[in-house]
Design a protein around this motif. Structure first.
Motif, mmCIF file in Angstrom:
data_model
loop_
_atom_site.group_PDB
_atom_site.id
_atom_site.type_symbol
_atom_site.label_atom_id
_atom_site.label_comp_id
_atom_site.label_asym_id
_atom_site.label_seq_id
_atom_site.Cartn_x
_atom_site.Cartn_y
_atom_site.Cartn_z
ATOM 1 N N VAL A 89 -6.925 4.835 -2.258
ATOM 2 C CA VAL A 89 -5.657 5.554 -2.129
ATOM 3 C C VAL A 89 -4.567 4.623 -1.586
ATOM 4 C CG1 VAL A 89 -4.475 7.448 -0.940
ATOM 5 C CG2 VAL A 89 -6.747 7.819 -1.893
ATOM 6 N N ARG A 90 -4.891 3.886 -0.531
ATOM 7 C CA ARG A 90 -3.900 2.973 0.050
ATOM 8 C C ARG A 90 -3.524 1.861 -0.932
ATOM 9 N NH1 ARG A 90 -5.702 1.124 5.752
ATOM 10 N NH2 ARG A 90 -3.559 0.358 5.844
ATOM 11 N N ARG A 93 -1.171 3.356 -3.462
ATOM 12 C CA ARG A 93 0.164 3.509 -2.870
ATOM 13 C C ARG A 93 0.897 2.167 -2.804
ATOM 14 N NH1 ARG A 93 -1.460 7.388 2.077
ATOM 15 N NH2 ARG A 93 -1.502 9.346 0.923
ATOM 16 N N ALA A 94 0.167 1.141 -2.393
ATOM 17 C CA ALA A 94 0.780 -0.198 -2.308
ATOM 18 C C ALA A 94 1.253 -0.644 -3.687
ATOM 19 C CB ALA A 94 -0.213 -1.198 -1.724
ATOM 20 N N ALA A 96 2.028 1.274 -6.249
ATOM 21 C CA ALA A 96 3.164 2.114 -6.648
ATOM 22 C C ALA A 96 4.447 1.646 -5.965
ATOM 23 C CB ALA A 96 2.887 3.569 -6.325
ATOM 24 N N LEU A 97 4.341 1.289 -4.699
ATOM 25 C CA LEU A 97 5.510 0.800 -3.973
ATOM 26 C C LEU A 97 6.025 -0.503 -4.581
ATOM 27 C CD1 LEU A 97 7.357 1.018 -1.431
ATOM 28 C CD2 LEU A 97 5.670 -0.400 -0.273
#
Length: 159
Positions: A89-90, A93-94, A96-97
């Motif tokens: 998940v992290r 997110r990274a 996607a950022l």
């Protein structure tokens, strides 16, 4: 200089080129700059200033766009390793950022690129135009018409 300039300008109006074409354009701009830098010292600085400014801006924008493409490929290569270390998940997110940041950067760069490319296309080359090409004979030598004889009626065969 003329040949490199022709190859770069061959990209035309270049308003909506696909990324691989922009990469080829970046390479052409880089080669143009190498050659132009080599010959720059034999021409007046004032004559070359606008050309080099526009070419440098063009390279900067195309380089930034290429960096975003390379970043995407690098993310493909490292995402699974990052996920093992910080969790899926992290890592997602990274990614996607970073992807969002790069997409915004590309949008800004593409807008700027259109202006920079237009400015570059309007720049006059700082070197003189080359002479018109000569007609060559079968051996690759200039095809030069024989000079007329200095004495009317005389031919070179009698000499």
């Amino acid at each position: 200089l003329q040949e490199r300039h022709r190859k770069l300008r061959k990209f035309g109006k270049a308003v909506d080129l696909p990324l691989p074409e922009l990469h080829r354009m970046r390479i052409a701009a880089k080669k143009m700059r190498y050659v132009a830098e080599f010959f720059r010292s034999i021409y007046p600085k004032k004559a070359s200033r606008a050309f080099f400014a526009a070419l440098a801006d063009l390279q900067d924008d195309l380089g930034s766009i290429n960096d975003a493409v390379v970043t995407e490929r690098l993310m493909d290569d490292v995402e699974s390793r990052v996920a093992r270390r910080i969790g899926l998940v992290r890592a997602a997110r990274a990614r996607a950022l970073i992807t969002g940041w790069q997409a915004r950067r590309v949008d800004i760069d593409l807008d700027r690129f259109r202006k920079v490319w237009g400015r570059f296309r309007k720049c006059d080359p700082f070197w003189p135009k080359p002479p018109k090409s000569r007609v060559l004979d079968a051996d690759g030598a200039p095809d030069i018409a024989p000079l007329p004889s200095a004495v009317p009626g005389a031919s070179g065969a009698d000499a």
